[in-house]
Design an enzyme around this catalytic site. Structure first.
Site, PDB file in Angstrom:
ATOM      1  N   HIS A  24       0.807  -1.227   0.000  1.00 16.85           N
ATOM      2  CA  HIS A  24       0.000   0.000   0.000  1.00 16.85           C
ATOM      3  C   HIS A  24       0.843   1.283   0.000  1.00 16.85           C
ATOM      4  CE1 HIS A  24       0.216  -0.701   4.337  1.00 16.85           C
ATOM      5  NE2 HIS A  24      -0.662  -1.656   4.284  1.00 16.85           N
ATOM      6  N   HIS A  78      -3.073  -9.811  15.103  1.00 23.14           N
ATOM      7  CA  HIS A  78      -3.324  -8.564  14.367  1.00 23.14           C
ATOM      8  C   HIS A  78      -4.292  -8.880  13.230  1.00 23.14           C
ATOM      9  CE1 HIS A  78      -2.669  -4.812  12.425  1.00 23.14           C
ATOM     10  NE2 HIS A  78      -1.571  -5.096  11.751  1.00 23.14           N
ATOM     11  N   ASP A 163       3.866  -7.408  13.866  1.00 24.50           N
ATOM     12  CA  ASP A 163       4.520  -6.405  13.005  1.00 24.50           C
ATOM     13  C   ASP A 163       5.766  -5.787  13.650  1.00 24.50           C
ATOM     14  OD1 ASP A 163       2.952  -6.442  10.716  1.00 24.50           O
ATOM     15  OD2 ASP A 163       1.556  -4.921  11.441  1.00 24.50           O
ATOM     16  N   TYR A 191      10.841   0.010   7.796  1.00 27.74           N
ATOM     17  CA  TYR A 191       9.530  -0.458   8.262  1.00 27.74           C
ATOM     18  C   TYR A 191       9.013   0.455   9.372  1.00 27.74           C
ATOM     19  CZ  TYR A 191       5.843  -3.737   9.401  1.00 27.74           C
ATOM     20  OH  TYR A 191       4.615  -4.307   9.603  1.00 27.74           O
ATOM     21  N   HIS A 222       7.267 -10.322   9.945  1.00 29.59           N
ATOM     22  CA  HIS A 222       7.783  -9.981   8.607  1.00 29.59           C
ATOM     23  C   HIS A 222       9.302 -10.105   8.630  1.00 29.59           C
ATOM     24  CE1 HIS A 222       4.065  -8.330   6.952  1.00 29.59           C
ATOM     25  NE2 HIS A 222       3.921  -7.551   8.003  1.00 29.59           N
TER      26      HIS A 222
HETATM   27 FE1  FEO Z   1      -0.093  -4.410  10.133  1.00 30.39          FE
HETATM   28 FE2  FEO Z   1       1.943  -6.752   8.757  1.00 30.39          FE
HETATM   29  O1  FEO Z   1       0.341  -5.888   9.105  1.00 30.39           O
END
Ligand code: FEO
Length: 387
Positions: A24, A78, A163, A191, A222
């Site tokens: 995004h 999440h 996250d 990030y 991630h």
């Molecule tokens: Fe807030 Fe990796 O999603």
């Protein structure tokens, strides 16, 4: 595709998104991963899932260890769909499983998926026994959604952080001692700058909540898992969240006929003459999400745009929208640009910055093409600000 053991009886079973280049609006040049973890205990537990299009990859990795329908518990730390996207498919094969989420997570999952799953809301401090091991839930609201929580397993000293502490980085390596640390840290910083920055105060609060935990491994959702540099990434998060800047200036600009670029170079020269580490960033060649990575520790943000139809250039408008949304605190700003007959863009940029809490310390405009004297005067005025 195989699971990767992270501790005895605990496996990484996530998905690798090698081709992801845009999250995004965030440029993800190195792709990403969505990390899920399988815990084998009396209650077989899956911590988080993956983006919907990698569900079969996750199930294949789980299947390399156990038959997926044997899963009893699913922890949803999440609601955002990169971590919950597999739930609809997964819950079809786990009709009797219990999903654990924060209270806001429970509401969010119901609103997103409109399914009648058995979801239990867990408050901060609640402990879920899995058998020999347990998960202690800590709610971390607004890091970076209202529903976020993390889970700590004291028996193995693992923090399942979702996250937090993550990086958009696709790789075959799973651990921080297997991958170049400078790249992992740079991606963690990017990030933070692009996702977490607006919630720095909540991050500081969350870090206080975690400070008494003995963390030996951070199983984030991630990128690379932290096991050797746990103290290092915690320290960096503390630093980034504290909004600490250094003697650094960014000169970010777009240009039409190089007049605003000439001003950018004069301003860069002024900062360098005062001992500032100065970075020149053209909006024509740098993505806004990469520029944000540099914003993290910059004391001065200088923004330049020529007038285009009496407004700033659309590239600057997009950057300002992004920058003010991510809301770095207590920064000084300088706006500048060339113009032909109306310099309205200067006040337009300054107004947006002031309204967002930046301290605008100079507004510089030059008509048409700057002369050598114009640029010398500009350099002198900016240098004088920096004494
Ligand atoms: Fe807030 Fe990796 O999603």
């Amino acid at each position: 595709m195989k699971a990767v053991k992270i501790k005895e009886g605990i496996y990484w079973v996530g998905g690798i998104d090698w081709n992801l280049r845009n999250f995004h609006g965030y440029l993800t040049q190195r792709g990403s991963t969505y990390n899920s973890y399988l815990i084998l205990d009396e209650k077989i537990t899956l911590v988080d899932t993956v983006k919907h299009y990698l569900t079969s990859e996750m199930l294949e990795r789980i299947g390399s260890v156990i038959d997926p329908p044997r899963i009893d518990y699913v922890i949803s730390n999440h609601v955002e769909m990169d971590h919950s996207g597999s739930l609809p498919e997964l819950m079809k094969i786990l009709p009797n499983a219990t999903v654990f989420a924060s209270p806001k997570g429970e509401a969010g999952l119901r609103e997103h998926y409109r399914e009648n799953w058995n979801i239990r809301a867990m408050e901060s401090g609640t402990v879920l026994s899995l058998g020999r091991r347990s998960l202690h839930f800590v709610l971390t609201p607004m890091v970076h959604w209202p529903d976020n929580m993390v889970d700590y397993m004291p028996e193995e000293k693992i923090l399942f952080s979702n996250d937090a502490f993550g990086q958009h980085l696709a790789s075959s390596e799973r651990f921080d001692d297997e991958y170049p640390l400078d790249i992992t840290m740079l991606e963690a910083r990017k990030y933070f700058a692009n996702i977490v920055l607006p919630y720095s105060k909540q991050v500081q609060k969350a870090l206080v909540g975690l400070q008494d935990l003995d963390i030996g491994l951070i199983a984030n959702s991630h990128g690379i898992i932290w096991r050797k540099h746990v103290a290092g990434i915690l320290k960096e998060y503390q630093r980034w969240a504290s909004n600490e800047t250094r003697r650094r200036a960014l000169v970010i600009y777009d240009t039409m006929w190089n007049s605003t670029e000439a001003m950018a170079l004069a301003i860069q020269d002024a900062f360098e003459s005062r001992g500032y580490l100065t970075t020149l960033l053209s909006l024509q060649t740098n993505h806004i999400s990469d520029i944000m990575t540099e914003v993290i520790d910059a004391e001065y943000i200088c923004l330049g745009s020529p007038a285009l139809n009496g407004r700033m250039m659309p590239t600057m408008s997009a950057f300002l929208t992004y920058l003010t949304g991510l809301a770095p605190k207590d920064r000084k700003a300088i706006v500048f640009g060339s113009y032909g007959w109306g310099p309205r863009q200067i006040d337009e940029m300054a107004g947006i910055l002031s309204d967002s809490g930046f301290g605008v310390v100079a507004k510089e405009k030059i008509k048409y093409v700057p002369s050598r004297e114009d640029l010398a005067g500009l350099k002198e005025r900016i240098s004088a600000l920096l004494i």
